[in-house]
Write a protein that holds these residues in place. Structure first.
Motif, short mmCIF file in Angstrom:
data_model
loop_
_atom_site.label_atom_id
_atom_site.label_comp_id
_atom_site.label_asym_id
_atom_site.label_seq_id
_atom_site.Cartn_x
_atom_site.Cartn_y
_atom_site.Cartn_z
N ARG A 63 36.70 41.46 39.34
CA ARG A 63 37.78 40.66 39.92
C ARG A 63 37.58 40.51 41.41
O ARG A 63 37.07 41.41 42.07
CB ARG A 63 39.13 41.33 39.66
N TRP A 64 38.04 39.35 41.89
CA TRP A 64 38.03 39.09 43.33
C TRP A 64 39.43 38.69 43.76
O TRP A 64 40.15 38.02 43.01
CB TRP A 64 37.14 37.89 43.67
N ASP A 65 39.79 39.06 44.96
CA ASP A 65 40.94 38.45 45.64
C ASP A 65 40.38 37.27 46.39
O ASP A 65 39.45 37.41 47.19
CB ASP A 65 41.60 39.42 46.62
N MET A 66 40.93 36.12 46.13
CA MET A 66 40.42 34.89 46.74
C MET A 66 41.47 34.37 47.72
O MET A 66 42.67 34.52 47.49
CB MET A 66 40.19 33.86 45.62
N SER A 67 41.02 33.81 48.77
CA SER A 67 41.89 33.13 49.72
C SER A 67 41.47 31.68 49.70
O SER A 67 40.30 31.36 49.95
CB SER A 67 41.71 33.74 51.11
N MET A 68 42.41 30.78 49.36
CA MET A 68 42.10 29.36 49.22
C MET A 68 43.02 28.57 50.15
O MET A 68 44.23 28.64 50.03
CB MET A 68 42.27 28.94 47.76
N ALA A 127 39.71 21.96 49.33
CA ALA A 127 40.01 23.32 49.80
C ALA A 127 38.74 24.05 50.21
O ALA A 127 37.63 23.67 49.84
CB ALA A 127 40.73 24.11 48.71
N SER A 128 38.94 25.10 50.95
CA SER A 128 37.86 26.05 51.23
C SER A 128 38.34 27.40 50.73
O SER A 128 39.54 27.66 50.62
CB SER A 128 37.54 26.08 52.72
N TRP A 129 37.38 28.26 50.40
CA TRP A 129 37.74 29.56 49.83
C TRP A 129 36.82 30.65 50.33
O TRP A 129 35.71 30.40 50.80
CB TRP A 129 37.73 29.50 48.30
N VAL A 130 37.31 31.86 50.21
CA VAL A 130 36.52 33.06 50.42
C VAL A 130 37.03 34.06 49.39
O VAL A 130 38.21 34.04 49.02
CB VAL A 130 36.62 33.58 51.88
N ALA A 131 36.16 34.91 48.89
CA ALA A 131 36.56 35.87 47.86
C ALA A 131 36.05 37.26 48.23
O ALA A 131 34.94 37.41 48.73
CB ALA A 131 36.02 35.46 46.50
N ARG A 132 36.90 38.25 47.98
CA ARG A 132 36.57 39.65 48.26
C ARG A 132 36.56 40.41 46.94
O ARG A 132 37.55 40.42 46.21
CB ARG A 132 37.61 40.23 49.22
N HIS A 189 48.11 27.77 51.54
CA HIS A 189 47.20 28.92 51.60
C HIS A 189 47.57 29.88 50.48
O HIS A 189 48.48 30.69 50.59
CB HIS A 189 47.31 29.61 52.96
N ARG A 190 46.85 29.78 49.38
CA ARG A 190 47.12 30.58 48.19
C ARG A 190 46.13 31.73 48.09
O ARG A 190 45.04 31.66 48.65
CB ARG A 190 47.04 29.72 46.92
N PRO A 243 43.51 23.21 44.36
CA PRO A 243 42.46 23.09 43.34
C PRO A 243 42.45 24.30 42.40
O PRO A 243 42.87 25.39 42.75
CB PRO A 243 41.17 23.05 44.16
N PHE A 244 41.97 24.05 41.20
CA PHE A 244 41.87 25.06 40.15
C PHE A 244 40.89 26.15 40.59
O PHE A 244 39.67 25.95 40.56
CB PHE A 244 41.41 24.37 38.87
N ALA A 245 41.40 27.27 41.05
CA ALA A 245 40.59 28.33 41.66
C ALA A 245 39.47 28.85 40.74
O ALA A 245 38.34 29.03 41.20
CB ALA A 245 41.48 29.46 42.16
N PRO A 246 39.73 29.11 39.44
CA PRO A 246 38.60 29.53 38.59
C PRO A 246 37.49 28.49 38.55
O PRO A 246 36.31 28.83 38.43
CB PRO A 246 39.24 29.72 37.20
#
Length: 149
Positions: A141-146, A111-116, A60-61, A7-10
């Motif tokens: 900015r975040w590092d995202m795990s999707m 998808a599921s995501w988490v962002a740091r 896992h992007r 999925p389109f992360a933004p």
């Protein structure tokens, strides 16, 4: 077998922010976008993008998501808050909300995501539209795990 799209992360972050009342009291939902800034800009506006997207597993992007908060000069904005400080405050709020997003809010399409939160707020003044149309900008900015399901 059909391979699912990542999925389109933004869009996942946009979806989270437009559905978070604490954020939309500062930026109207229609002013949270993955596209260009309107001209003229009359109030706070947020653009979301993915300047990086890495990962060794296609399911896992790890996209980096950038949030740019844009605020017009005080004469256009009105009120009494310095527009540079307002941009900072909105970027800071976005960073905190996304970083602390509850598990139930971190689902987007397949998808599921988490962002740091990794960077910002960083400030700048954009004068590309001329001195009469200055835009005050703050970036986080975040590092995202999707994970694609």
């Amino acid at each position: 077998m059909v391979t699912p799209f990542t999925p389109f992360a933004p869009g996942a972050i946009r979806d989270f922010l437009i559905n978070h009342d604490e954020f939309t009291t500062h930026v109207a939902a229609e002013n949270i976008s993955t596209r260009d800034i309107p001209d003229p800009l009359t109030g706070p506006f947020v653009t979301l993008s993915a300047p990086s997207n890495y990962g060794v597993d296609p399911m896992h992007r790890k996209p980096m998501i950038q949030c740019d908060v844009w605020v017009p000069k005080l004469e256009i904005l009105g009120g009494d808050m310095d527009p540079e400080e307002l941009a900072w405050n909105i970027a800071d709020l976005a960073a905190r909300l996304v970083h602390k997003a509850p598990r139930a809010s971190r689902q987007f399409r397949n998808a599921s995501w988490v962002a740091r939160w990794i960077d910002g707020p960083i400030t700048a003044v954009d004068s590309e539209r001329g001195p009469e149309n200055l835009l005050f900008r703050a970036i986080v900015r975040w590092d995202m795990s999707m994970v694609v399901r």
